[in-house]
Design a protein around this motif. Sequence first.
Motif, PDB file in Angstrom:
ATOM      1  N   GLY A 100       0.746  -1.076   0.019  1.00 58.59           N
ATOM      2  CA  GLY A 100      -0.027  -0.032   0.188  1.00 58.59           C
ATOM      3  C   GLY A 100       1.037   1.345  -0.011  1.00 58.59           C
ATOM      4  N   GLY A 102       2.966   2.007  -2.617  1.00 57.41           N
ATOM      5  CA  GLY A 102       3.136   2.878  -3.883  1.00 57.41           C
ATOM      6  C   GLY A 102       4.319   2.625  -4.251  1.00 57.41           C
ATOM      7  N   VAL A 287       0.726  12.666   2.007  1.00 58.41           N
ATOM      8  CA  VAL A 287       0.124  11.811   3.231  1.00 58.41           C
ATOM      9  C   VAL A 287      -0.238  10.306   2.858  1.00 58.41           C
ATOM     10  CG1 VAL A 287      -1.311  11.812   5.052  1.00 58.41           C
ATOM     11  CG2 VAL A 287      -0.806  14.180   4.283  1.00 58.41           C
TER      12      VAL A 287
ATOM     13  N   GLY B 100       1.822   3.125  -8.191  1.00 57.10           N
ATOM     14  CA  GLY B 100       2.153   3.995  -7.105  1.00 57.10           C
ATOM     15  C   GLY B 100       0.728   4.469  -6.388  1.00 57.10           C
ATOM     16  N   ARG B 101      -0.199   3.849  -6.614  1.00 51.13           N
ATOM     17  CA  ARG B 101      -1.536   4.187  -5.765  1.00 51.13           C
ATOM     18  C   ARG B 101      -1.636   3.519  -4.522  1.00 51.13           C
ATOM     19  NH1 ARG B 101      -4.248   3.168 -11.171  1.00 51.13           N
ATOM     20  NH2 ARG B 101      -4.575   5.152 -12.277  1.00 51.13           N
ATOM     21  N   GLY B 102      -0.895   2.386  -4.480  1.00 52.49           N
ATOM     22  CA  GLY B 102      -1.078   1.692  -3.276  1.00 52.49           C
ATOM     23  C   GLY B 102      -2.398   0.956  -3.064  1.00 52.49           C
ATOM     24  N   PHE B 146     -10.292   2.611  -2.971  1.00 54.86           N
ATOM     25  CA  PHE B 146      -9.661   3.422  -1.790  1.00 54.86           C
ATOM     26  C   PHE B 146     -10.953   3.678  -0.792  1.00 54.86           C
ATOM     27  CE2 PHE B 146      -8.172   7.109   0.368  1.00 54.86           C
ATOM     28  CZ  PHE B 146      -6.843   6.903   0.246  1.00 54.86           C
ATOM     29  N   TRP B 270      -1.811  24.996  -3.756  1.00 57.35           N
ATOM     30  CA  TRP B 270      -2.197  23.864  -2.806  1.00 57.35           C
ATOM     31  C   TRP B 270      -2.372  24.330  -1.323  1.00 57.35           C
ATOM     32  CZ3 TRP B 270      -0.262  18.373  -3.403  1.00 57.35           C
ATOM     33  CH2 TRP B 270      -0.449  17.593  -4.659  1.00 57.35           C
ATOM     34  N   GLN B 274      -5.405  23.827   1.179  1.00 56.25           N
ATOM     35  CA  GLN B 274      -5.080  23.157   2.456  1.00 56.25           C
ATOM     36  C   GLN B 274      -5.854  24.199   3.763  1.00 56.25           C
ATOM     37  OE1 GLN B 274      -1.224  21.730   2.368  1.00 56.25           O
ATOM     38  NE2 GLN B 274      -1.704  20.318   0.865  1.00 56.25           N
ATOM     39  N   VAL B 283      -9.907  17.765   8.605  1.00 54.03           N
ATOM     40  CA  VAL B 283      -8.451  17.307   8.647  1.00 54.03           C
ATOM     41  C   VAL B 283      -8.193  16.473   7.398  1.00 54.03           C
ATOM     42  CG1 VAL B 283      -9.439  15.207  10.185  1.00 54.03           C
ATOM     43  CG2 VAL B 283      -6.962  15.965  10.246  1.00 54.03           C
ATOM     44  N   ILE B 284      -7.002  16.592   6.895  1.00 54.84           N
ATOM     45  CA  ILE B 284      -6.604  15.889   5.756  1.00 54.84           C
ATOM     46  C   ILE B 284      -6.200  14.566   6.155  1.00 54.84           C
ATOM     47  CG2 ILE B 284      -4.857  16.075   3.890  1.00 54.84           C
ATOM     48  CD1 ILE B 284      -5.012  18.894   3.893  1.00 54.84           C
ATOM     49  N   THR B 285      -6.650  13.463   5.523  1.00 48.37           N
ATOM     50  CA  THR B 285      -6.286  12.265   6.180  1.00 48.37           C
ATOM     51  C   THR B 285      -5.254  11.434   4.935  1.00 48.37           C
ATOM     52  OG1 THR B 285      -8.143  10.988   5.067  1.00 48.37           O
ATOM     53  CG2 THR B 285      -8.321  11.620   7.316  1.00 48.37           C
ATOM     54  N   ASP B 286      -5.415  11.899   3.751  1.00 46.48           N
ATOM     55  CA  ASP B 286      -4.686  11.115   2.793  1.00 46.48           C
ATOM     56  C   ASP B 286      -4.384  12.408   1.643  1.00 46.48           C
ATOM     57  OD1 ASP B 286      -5.170   8.032   3.354  1.00 46.48           O
ATOM     58  OD2 ASP B 286      -6.761   9.164   3.817  1.00 46.48           O
ATOM     59  N   VAL B 287      -3.084  12.289   1.143  1.00 48.74           N
ATOM     60  CA  VAL B 287      -2.651  12.739  -0.131  1.00 48.74           C
ATOM     61  C   VAL B 287      -1.875  11.958  -1.030  1.00 48.74           C
ATOM     62  CG1 VAL B 287      -1.567  14.957  -1.216  1.00 48.74           C
ATOM     63  CG2 VAL B 287      -2.643  15.132   1.212  1.00 48.74           C
ATOM     64  N   GLU B 289      -0.094  11.398  -4.243  1.00 49.48           N
ATOM     65  CA  GLU B 289       0.441  11.975  -5.526  1.00 49.48           C
ATOM     66  C   GLU B 289       0.259  10.943  -6.665  1.00 49.48           C
ATOM     67  OE1 GLU B 289       1.465  14.584  -5.897  1.00 49.48           O
ATOM     68  OE2 GLU B 289       2.027  14.160  -8.133  1.00 49.48           O
ATOM     69  N   ARG B 326      -8.126  13.227   0.529  1.00 49.61           N
ATOM     70  CA  ARG B 326      -9.396  12.988   1.424  1.00 49.61           C
ATOM     71  C   ARG B 326      -9.353  13.442   2.768  1.00 49.61           C
ATOM     72  NH1 ARG B 326     -10.728   9.277   5.920  1.00 49.61           N
ATOM     73  NH2 ARG B 326     -12.848   8.713   5.775  1.00 49.61           N
ATOM     74  N   GLU B 328     -11.572  14.516   6.563  1.00 44.69           N
ATOM     75  CA  GLU B 328     -12.770  14.272   7.481  1.00 44.69           C
ATOM     76  C   GLU B 328     -13.145  15.556   8.021  1.00 44.69           C
ATOM     77  OE1 GLU B 328     -13.084  11.012   9.983  1.00 44.69           O
ATOM     78  OE2 GLU B 328     -11.944   9.460   8.494  1.00 44.69           O
TER      79      GLU B 328
END
Lengths: 353, 353
Positions: A100, A102, A287, B100-102, B146, B270, B274, B283-287, B289, B326, B328
């Motif tokens: 996970g 990447g 992140v 690269g997405r995981g 995801f 960006w 943010q 709150v940012i949980t995922d970025v 790239e 992503r 929340e």
Amino acid sequence: MSVKLSELQKELIARSEAYVSPRDVERTLKALRSTTDVWRVVELSQVPMRVLCTLLELLKERGIISFSEGSVSLTEFGKQLCDENAITPFVSAGCKHCLGRGIDIAFLGEEVVSNFKSISASRPEAVQEFDQGFVTEETTLARVAFMLQRGDLDGKEIAVIGDDDLVSVACALTGKPKRVVALDIDERLIGFIDDVRKKFNLHCLSVVQHDLREPLPEELLKAFDVFFTDPTESFTGFKVFVERGLQCLKGAGCSGYFGLTHVESSLGKWRKIQQFILECGGVITDVVEAFNHYVNWPYIEGMRSWQWLPVKVHPKGVWYKSALFRFEWLEPIEIPMVRYEGNIFEDEEAATT
Amino acid sequence: MSVKLSELQKELIARSEAYVSPRDVERTLKALRSTTDVWRVVELSQVPMRVLCTLLELLKERGIISFSEGSVSLTEFGKQLCDENAITPFVSAGCKHCLGRGIDIAFLGEEVVSNFKSISASRPEAVQEFDQGFVTEETTLARVAFMLQRGDLDGKEIAVIGDDDLVSVACALTGKPKRVVALDIDERLIGFIDDVRKKFNLHCLSVVQHDLREPLPEELLKAFDVFFTDPTESFTGFKVFVERGLQCLKGAGCSGYFGLTHVESSLGKWRKIQQFILECGGVITDVVEAFNHYVNWPYIEGMRSWQWLPVKVHPKGVWYKSALFRFEWLEPIEIPMVRYEGNIFEDEEAATT
């Protein structure tokens, strides 16, 4: 008997000494739907242990779960509650090849990978005194591959702020950076890294023994392009590590990396940390959740959260993971050189100190 | 003749009509070291096209690059400049299995994947009028995988704000959400999605034709757990899409997804985005790239940035990618229902309108 998630959430907030995120009850039930292993519940729920352990007691009182011989299980009533609220088992959709992340560490080349693994075999064990707990070898290598891809390795001057993960060693083994300096308070680690430097002729690598609570030595100030740190997760501890990192950076365009867990940091703390990064003039570029996988440390029964656990068993595999954060410094502000005192490891959410 | 990167950076700032990030010159040279394909330079440099095209002219004037028959090449002098500054070719360390997405879309099951692909085959073509440009089928499926992993699919009510990517269809095909609503201004798309709904008996799916500049219909307000949007990237456009998304959400604990490129958004933008998310109580949980890969659209010569390009050639493969964000909603604030007017697609960095 009937229970509402919103009522549980309210009761949890009333009982909890730490920040409760709005979906903590939902996430915990989802984890409980997937496993009876309490450490896996910690991992899957993404709820701070401080909050999770309070919630598990509450769920038991309400007849939603039961404890037995080292496991936590949903009762029939608990399963029904999940069904009513469309709470299904956790599904992983993570790529198995890169776990996970990447990132494929093979891009570092076989020699770097095998040298790093043989070096790691004789590393010093993690000690609680400095809140140590190192990541798997694959994690350290994946961090360096990530830095390589982001242009943060070739020709760069890199400061590693606290280095029980041996990031400095893996960076240096690639032969790409201009300079890598490992800062750590721990004599054992400093000695170990310095021995590796000699043995592998890593000219770009050097070590500095330093207590991060103290102001940084003059020669490290504004001298680096990149810093990497895996801070202790009290908010103060986080600030100490990242501020020192920023003080090491030359200025605009430099980048910083750090790890952040859900085990010891609520989403409320995540938000505070993101606000801090932006206020310092940074922008978050990455992140990546669960990028960092930690090897279990020997002092598991000695950590704060052991007392909170409703079920005392040792974890079987990796359960403690953290997200990888990267940011770039767009509009640097002056970070005052504060001397910190006393215990920087604890806040109400910290779990492993 | 001698040139310093810092001098180039200064000159670029003086000439540029858009925000220049501190490492834009370095990143562009790194990309130029790796390829002569101008679209690949756009992709690898992560520099907004508005800035990049100005920079390419500047580099040409200084004898660092030359243009010929649809390609851009470093001159000998340019290569020397790179060497002096330790600027090496870009190295990918991305996992090939998940790009690269995981994320592995196989977790969605074969039927969902094959049905989605067959549906996509007859989708409406992208039109410039609405700044459309859809992602690859694998990208849409990876988004849904995801969401599944993050607990944002099962039993959830999901609003898709603008849906030329057919995210609503892929969500509905899994059979997991409680409700999925696709909002779009484009009659063709609305009709297409509605036909798919009938043909595949997707009871949870519905469509609403709506111009997002207009206030949302009452029945969509505070009615969803999750929103997904891939906004047009002017800052105003971004705000319109994400504000409408937030207005759809029930409140605390709900989550939002959006994409953000480097092609049309500087790191300065960006950061502003943010800040906006945090100020809204998120709150940012995922970025992640380069998660989203876009299929080339038919109006490439009609987009703004075509005029800026120093070398007019068509892209050969995927070059336009965006990060997946992503967040929340922890502490919801009231988002005022503003009516927007006129062209929301343009700011100084927008490139594809």
